[in-house]
Design an enzyme around this catalytic site. Structure first.
Site, mmCIF file in Angstrom:
data_model
loop_
_atom_site.group_PDB
_atom_site.id
_atom_site.type_symbol
_atom_site.label_atom_id
_atom_site.label_comp_id
_atom_site.label_asym_id
_atom_site.label_seq_id
_atom_site.Cartn_x
_atom_site.Cartn_y
_atom_site.Cartn_z
ATOM 1 N N SER A 85 0.838 -1.208 0.000
ATOM 2 C CA SER A 85 0.000 0.000 0.000
ATOM 3 C C SER A 85 0.869 1.252 0.000
ATOM 4 C CB SER A 85 -0.918 0.026 1.215
ATOM 5 O OG SER A 85 -1.816 -1.053 1.189
HETATM 6 N N1 SAH Z 1 -1.179 -4.708 3.939
HETATM 7 C C1 SAH Z 1 -0.447 -4.990 2.726
HETATM 8 C C2 SAH Z 1 -1.244 -4.655 1.480
HETATM 9 C C3 SAH Z 1 -1.145 -5.741 0.471
HETATM 10 S S1 SAH Z 1 -2.268 -5.679 -0.878
HETATM 11 C C4 SAH Z 1 0.912 -4.311 2.743
HETATM 12 O O1 SAH Z 1 1.192 -3.511 3.647
HETATM 13 O O2 SAH Z 1 1.735 -4.609 1.872
HETATM 14 C C5 SAH Z 1 -3.638 -6.620 -0.234
HETATM 15 C C6 SAH Z 1 -3.394 -8.058 0.105
HETATM 16 O O3 SAH Z 1 -4.653 -8.635 0.473
HETATM 17 C C7 SAH Z 1 -2.867 -8.918 -1.038
HETATM 18 O O4 SAH Z 1 -1.677 -9.532 -0.641
HETATM 19 C C8 SAH Z 1 -3.986 -9.942 -1.274
HETATM 20 O O5 SAH Z 1 -3.500 -11.231 -1.657
HETATM 21 C C9 SAH Z 1 -4.661 -9.986 0.083
HETATM 22 N N2 SAH Z 1 -6.064 -10.453 0.089
HETATM 23 C C10 SAH Z 1 -7.062 -10.165 -0.785
HETATM 24 N N3 SAH Z 1 -8.204 -10.803 -0.434
HETATM 25 C C11 SAH Z 1 -7.924 -11.504 0.711
HETATM 26 C C12 SAH Z 1 -8.684 -12.378 1.552
HETATM 27 N N4 SAH Z 1 -9.962 -12.674 1.313
HETATM 28 N N5 SAH Z 1 -8.058 -12.920 2.630
HETATM 29 C C13 SAH Z 1 -6.756 -12.648 2.904
HETATM 30 N N6 SAH Z 1 -5.989 -11.841 2.131
HETATM 31 C C14 SAH Z 1 -6.553 -11.268 1.055
#
Ligand code: SAH
Length: 236
Positions: A85
Site C-alpha cells: 500500500s
Molecule cells: N497490507 C499490505 C497490502 C497488500 S495488498 C501491505 O502492507 O503490503 C492486499 C493483500 O490482500 C494482497 O496480498 C492480497 O493477496 C490480500 N487479500 C485479498 N483478499 C484476501 C482475503 N480474502 N483474505 C486474505 N488476504 C486477502
C-alpha cells in the site's frame, strides 16, 4: 525497534524469491523523514503513526529493484499481482484505528508485511491473514527475520476473519471489499474499530465502531483504490 539491533550485512540475501537490502543507511533515514513530513502536509496528524512510519524502514519490504523509490508516496508491486500500500494509505488507515499499546489487531491482507510492521511498531499484537500462499510464506519469513515477534501470520481466506483468536480490539482490511464481511463485525470487541475500504473500482474508506453487542456506528470517509478482496486461497 528489533530491526535496529540486527547486523544488516549478515542477511542481505535471504531465502525469499527476491532480493532485499537490509541496510538502513543515513540516506534511507533522511528520505523517510521527508516522507513523514509530506504525510504531515497531506493531513496525517497522528503523531504515534508518524513516529512509527519514521521508525520502520519501508525499503525492507520491497524488492531491491524498487529500493530507490521506497520513500515515494506510491504503491509498488510485491509479486502475485499484489502491491504494498501507498504510505499515505497506511498512515490514514493506521490513524483511523487509534491503536493503543497492547491492542489485539486483526489484519486481512498481509501482502508485504509493511502495514503489519507499522501496527507492531505502534504496540499492537498483530494477527495477519493472507490468501496467497507465496506471499504468506515469504512475508512470515521476513517479519521473523526482522524480529517482529508480536506479528502472527496466517494463510487463509480472511473473509471469515480469525474466529479462533477473536474478539479483536481493532480490525483492518487492506484489500477493496465489495461488501463488509459479517464475520469481521462479529469478531470485534464492544468499543472495537473495523477499518475497511468498501467498493468495486473505487473504495470508500469505512470505519465501523461496535457500540454494543448489537449496535454498530458506520462512517464513510475518503475514496481509495485497493487491489481486490478475493474469496478462497491461492496456492503456489
Ligand atoms: N497490507 C499490505 C497490502 C497488500 S495488498 C501491505 O502492507 O503490503 C492486499 C493483500 O490482500 C494482497 O496480498 C492480497 O493477496 C490480500 N487479500 C485479498 N483478499 C484476501 C482475503 N480474502 N483474505 C486474505 N488476504 C486477502
Amino acid at each position: 525497534m528489533p530491526f535496529v539491533r540486527a547486523s544488516p550485512e549478515s542477511y542481505q540475501y535471504i531465502c525469499i524469491p527476491y532480493t532485499i537490502e537490509l541496510n538502513d543507511s543515513y540516506r534511507h533515514k533522511g528520505l523517510r523523514k521527508r516522507l513523514v513530513e509530506d504525510l504531515r502536509k497531506r493531513g496525517i496528524r497522528d503523531e504515534a503513526v508518524l513516529a512509527a512510519m519514521l521508525a520502520v524502514p519501508r525499503h525492507f519490504f520491497l524488492d531491491k529493484a524498487f529500493e530507490e523509490h521506497a520513500y515515494e508516496d506510491k504503491p509498488f508491486p510485491i509479486g502475485n499481482e499484489q502491491t504494498i500500500s501507498q504510505p499515505y494509505t497506511v498512515a490514514y488507515q493506521s490513524s483511523l484505528l487509534a491503536i493503543k499499546a497492547g491492542d489485539k489487531v486483526l489484519e486481512i491482507g498481509t501482502g508485504s508485511g509493511y502495514q503489519a510492521a507499522i501496527l507492531a511498531a505502534l504496540g499492537a499484537r498483530v494477527y495477519t491473514v493472507e490468501r496467497q500462499e507465496e506471499l504468506y510464506v515469504q512475508t512470515r519469513e521476513l517479519l521473523q527475520l526482522l524480529g517482529f515477534r508480536t506479528v502472527h501470520c496466517f494463510f487463509r481466506d480472511g473473509s471469515q476473519g480469525l474466529p479462533a483468536y477473536a474478539p479483536f480490539d481493532k480490525i483492518i482490511v487492506t484489500a477493496g471489499a465489495p461488501v463488509i464481511p459479517e464475520p469481521l463485525k462479529d469478531q470485534l470487541m464492544t468499543g472495537g474499530i473495523l477499518v475497511i475500504p468498501v467498493g468495486d473500482q473505487v473504495q470508500k474508506m469505512t470505519r465501523i465502531t461496535r457500540i454494543s453487542a448489537k449496535e454498530f456506528k458506520e462512517e464513510t470517509l475518503d475514496d481509495f483504490r485497493f487491489v481486490p478482496f478475493l474469496k478462497g486461497t491461492a496456492r503456489i
